[in-house]
Design an enzyme around this catalytic site. Structure first.
Site, PDB file in Angstrom:
ATOM      1  N   GLU A 144      52.769  86.104  53.836  1.00 44.37           N
ATOM      2  CA  GLU A 144      51.550  86.222  53.023  1.00 44.37           C
ATOM      3  C   GLU A 144      50.900  84.864  52.791  1.00 44.37           C
ATOM      4  OE1 GLU A 144      52.464  88.506  49.492  1.00 44.37           O
ATOM      5  OE2 GLU A 144      52.319  90.388  50.595  1.00 44.37           O
ATOM      6  N   CYS A 153      46.074  73.267  48.017  1.00 47.80           N
ATOM      7  CA  CYS A 153      46.701  72.099  47.432  1.00 47.80           C
ATOM      8  C   CYS A 153      45.658  70.991  47.418  1.00 47.80           C
ATOM      9  CB  CYS A 153      47.930  71.735  48.276  1.00 47.80           C
ATOM     10  SG  CYS A 153      48.575  70.069  48.040  1.00 47.80           S
ATOM     11  N   GLU A 304      54.885  95.554  54.884  1.00 49.05           N
ATOM     12  CA  GLU A 304      55.480  95.899  53.592  1.00 49.05           C
ATOM     13  C   GLU A 304      54.693  97.073  53.007  1.00 49.05           C
ATOM     14  OE1 GLU A 304      55.717  92.509  50.979  1.00 49.05           O
ATOM     15  OE2 GLU A 304      56.473  91.211  52.575  1.00 49.05           O
TER      16      GLU A 304
HETATM   17  C1  GAL Z   1      54.938  90.656  48.644  1.00 47.72           C
HETATM   18  C2  GAL Z   1      55.768  89.603  49.367  1.00 47.72           C
HETATM   19  C3  GAL Z   1      57.239  89.949  49.359  1.00 47.72           C
HETATM   20  C4  GAL Z   1      57.656  90.388  48.009  1.00 47.72           C
HETATM   21  C5  GAL Z   1      56.815  91.550  47.542  1.00 47.72           C
HETATM   22  C6  GAL Z   1      57.214  92.056  46.166  1.00 47.72           C
HETATM   23  O1  GAL Z   1      53.744  90.122  48.215  1.00 47.72           O
HETATM   24  O2  GAL Z   1      55.344  89.454  50.687  1.00 47.72           O
HETATM   25  O3  GAL Z   1      57.952  88.820  49.768  1.00 47.72           O
HETATM   26  O4  GAL Z   1      57.509  89.299  47.165  1.00 47.72           O
HETATM   27  O5  GAL Z   1      55.492  91.139  47.488  1.00 47.72           O
HETATM   28  O6  GAL Z   1      56.943  91.149  45.154  1.00 47.72           O
HETATM   29 ZN    ZN Z   2      48.360  69.054  49.981  1.00 49.97          ZN
END
Ligand code: GAL
Ligand code: ZN
Length: 664
Positions: A144, A153, A304
């Site tokens: 992500e 940053c 996901e």
């Molecule tokens: C997503 C992320 C995962 C996990 C999930 C639940 O945004 O890619 O690594 O953090 O949320 O929080």
């Molecule tokens: Zn930087």
């Protein structure tokens, strides 16, 4: 059989003795793929140059024995403590000039040279090690990208990179001064080296500088991903590369990022704990999948897909029986070829202890496991058939990261949000069961009967020309409020009345406008009065005809929505943000005038969507409500999956098919 279902798996969170039980349970459920290791740098390189991939190889091999393939993540969203100790400058700086420290994730600057060296060393070893592994089919770069990076940053390294980026773009400092309008508030620069990232100011910011900063940040992230993609391509020519996007998230231009990838992946949490309602409206979820499909104009993977209750510090609602499956198949309906549920087993430790997976903390298969299993058994065989098939909408909505940035910088009205505004148009079509593509303005539009281009705020002559030609050749185009306000560098245009040259296309001029701050307005459309929001363009007709007029304020009876025949086509202009009812009626009119077909009729909450191959059309009907529903289809289909024709149980998913009529 291709790969259609999987889970995110973290074997390193569990004792080695448990792995085989997991593999067995996965196999029984129908899992064909796992994603692993995207946050496991410390475990794979506990000391600089000391690589320990054995545990991962063991997990990959074990899963492979059960017929389960692996996607490996590069763990660059979580640099380990030893690295931070050695190179603390890797930690990013926020816009207050404060460092963000180790202890969470995403604690990394994307431009930092030392970090790039660490990445090169690690990813090279990682890619070499797994290139020929029979269990590994592909790679996910980082995780992500852009998440948790809202104002990161702004360190010294990023400052230097920003200056270089600007020097390449503008060549001379005079050109930058003009493009940023630095005559205002004494902001002129002599040298690129005087320019800093947008750290917190005493008061006010320069919108042109901010737009460049956002575009620079996006380019930097793409460059960061490319750094890794190049290594993986070199060593792993037979494995794919993807990345898990976040729908409409705007931090990185996903069209640009997509050029590095074999296909795009997406993450979706309809009932995330941050949602304002128990779950995100179905139309918004659908829209986010349509835009994801649009990033590469290809089917995508769901890397996901929400499996259970979502929670960090606090938790959201539990998915109702059947709801998780309905969400998963909604992804498929909009173009997902594979679904990976997040996560396999609910984690016992860390920030995401309450982020629930297919299995609970106990590791015993329960309701969620059974639902996932049934879903896979039912739909995986069909997914083999329509893999690669795309929806084929007659309507497109124009989407742009730059427009999004410009409205993030200056929303014009405090409640105007670019994506929300697009979603209002989308929703009206969605509820009429009219499929939609998201496209970029300069895309070939000729295949669409109707193109809706909301908030065309930043404008340039090429895009004006493109829209005019589309309409001239018979297209139907909707333009809206705040069109043609600014040039590409976020300066207001001054050479014509609004909406600039597109005024010729729309047959209008907009000499005045009103921002509806703190109140709603009224409009008369047909014989009915409707609510409008946020904005009123006070339009003068220059050849267009009036469709709706304002019914409130000093511009009562002035044109608000117009129609203009131009060449072979029609250009509509909507000078306001229609409230829900007006939006519905207006879109019904536009769709009818553009001869758009709707798939059928049903209550809100019943979704219809199609995917087409050369000779077949698959139609999905999904009940997102917990009530029984009826529906009606406008064409003849054969019901493949589902209990009863034109009737839906709560959260039921039905699949239909028809054979296409051969042309000629
Ligand atoms: C997503 C992320 C995962 C996990 C999930 C639940 O945004 O890619 O690594 O953090 O949320 O929080
Ligand atoms: Zn930087």
């Amino acid at each position: 059989m291709s790969i259609h279902f999987g889970v995110a798996y973290y074997p390193e969170h569990w004792p080695r003795e448990r792995w085989e039980t997991d593999a067995k349970l996965m196999q029984e459920m129908g899992v064909q793929v796992v994603r692993m290791a995207e946050f496991s740098w410390f475990k794979m390189e506990p000391q600089e140059g000391l690589f320990q991939f054995e545990w991962l190889e063991e997990a990959v091999a074990l899963l492979n024995q059960y017929g389960i393939k692996t996607i490996l993540g590069t763990p660059t969203a979580a640099p380990p403590a030893w690295m931070i100790e050695k190179n603390p400058e890797i930690q990013p700086i926020d816009h207050h000039g404060r460092r963000r420290y180790f202890g969470g994730r995403h604690h990394n600057c994307h431009s930092n040279k030392a970090y790039r060296v660490h990445i090169k060393r690690f990813v090279t070893a990682y890619a070499q090690r797994f290139a020929e592994n029979p269990g590994v089919i592909g790679w996910q770069i980082d995780n992500e990208l852009g998440n948790s990076h809202e104002d990161l940053c702004m360190c010294g390294s990023c400052r230097l990179q920003f200056q270089r980026w600007l020097a390449v773009k503008y060549r001379t400092i005079e050109a930058l001064n003009d493009a940023w309008g630095t005559a205002f508030w004494s902001q002129g620069y002599h040298r690129f080296s005087q320019i800093i990232p947008p750290l917190i100011t005493a008061a006010g910011e320069n919108p042109s500088a901010l737009l460049d900063w956002k575009c620079y940040c996006s380019d930097l992230i793409v460059n960061f991903a490319k750094w890794q993609a190049d290594i993986i391509r070199e060593y792993c020519p037979n494995q794919f590369i993807t990345h898990n996007y976040m729908g409409f998230n705007q931090k990185v231009n996903y069209y640009d990022l997509g050029t590095l990838l074999d296909f795009v992946s997406n993450d979706s949490y309809p009932a995330g704990y941050w949602q304002k309602t128990p779950h995100q409206p179905d139309s918004e979820i659908a829209a986010s999948y349509d835009v994801v499909r649009g990033y590469k104009k290809k089917p995508f993977w769901m890397m996901e897909q929400q499996a259970g209750i979502a929670g960090w510090e606090y938790m959201a609602r539990a998915p109702k029986p059947g709801q998780m499956a309905a969400w998963a198949m909604q992804s498929v309906a909009h173009g997902a070829d594979s679904i990976l549920f997040f996560r396999w087993r609910t984690c016992a430790m860390g920030t995401e202890q309450f982020w629930h997976g297919i299995l609970g903390h106990s590791g015993n298969p329960g309701r969620t496991y059974q639902e996932a299993k049934t879903l896979i058994q039912t739909f995986a065989p069909y997914m083999d058939e329509f893999e690669g098939a795309m929806p084929n909408p007659q309507v497109a909505i124009v989407h742009s990261f730059r427009q999004n940035y410009a409205f993030d910088i200056q929303p014009n009205h405090p409640e105007l949000r670019y994506v929300e505004h697009l979603n209002k148009y989308y929703k009206a079509l969605y509820e009429k069961k009219i499929p939609v593509d998201f496209v970029q303005g300069m895309d070939d539009l000729t295949n669409y009967k109707l193109v809706i281009a909301p908030l065309q705020y930043l404008m340039n002559p090429r895009l004006e020309q493109h829209y005019m030609e589309y309409v001239k050749n018979g297209g139907h185009l909707v333009l809206t409020m705040r069109t043609g306000v600014k040039d590409e560098t976020n300066l207001c245009m001054t050479d014509m009345e609004l909406p600039g040259r597109l005024g010729e296309l729309c047959g209008i001029e907009i000499p005045e406008y009103d921002c509806l701050l703190g109140k709603k307005g009224g409009i008369l459309y047909g014989k009915k009065e409707y609510v409008i929001e946020k904005w009123c363009d006070i339009i003068t007709l220059q050849g267009a005809s009036l469709i709706a007029e304002y019914s409130t304020s000093f511009y009562k009876q002035s044109p608000a929505i117009t129609e203009h025949m131009y060449g072979e086509g029609v250009a509509w202009y909507v000078g306001t943000e229609p409230g829900k009812e007006l939006m519905e009626d207006l879109m019904a009119y536009f769709a009818k005038a553009s001869d758009i077909e709707t798939l059928g009729a049903a209550a809100d909450g019943v979704e219809m969507m199609t995917r087409e191959s050369d000779d077949k059309v698959w139609l999905f009907v999904i009940n997102h409500t917990r009530d029984e529903q009826v529906y009606h289809l406008h064409d003849r289909y054969t019901l493949l999956e589902g209990e009863k024709e034109e009737f839906l149980n709560p959260y039921e998913i039905q699949l239909h098919v028809k054979t296409k009529h051969k042309k000629g």
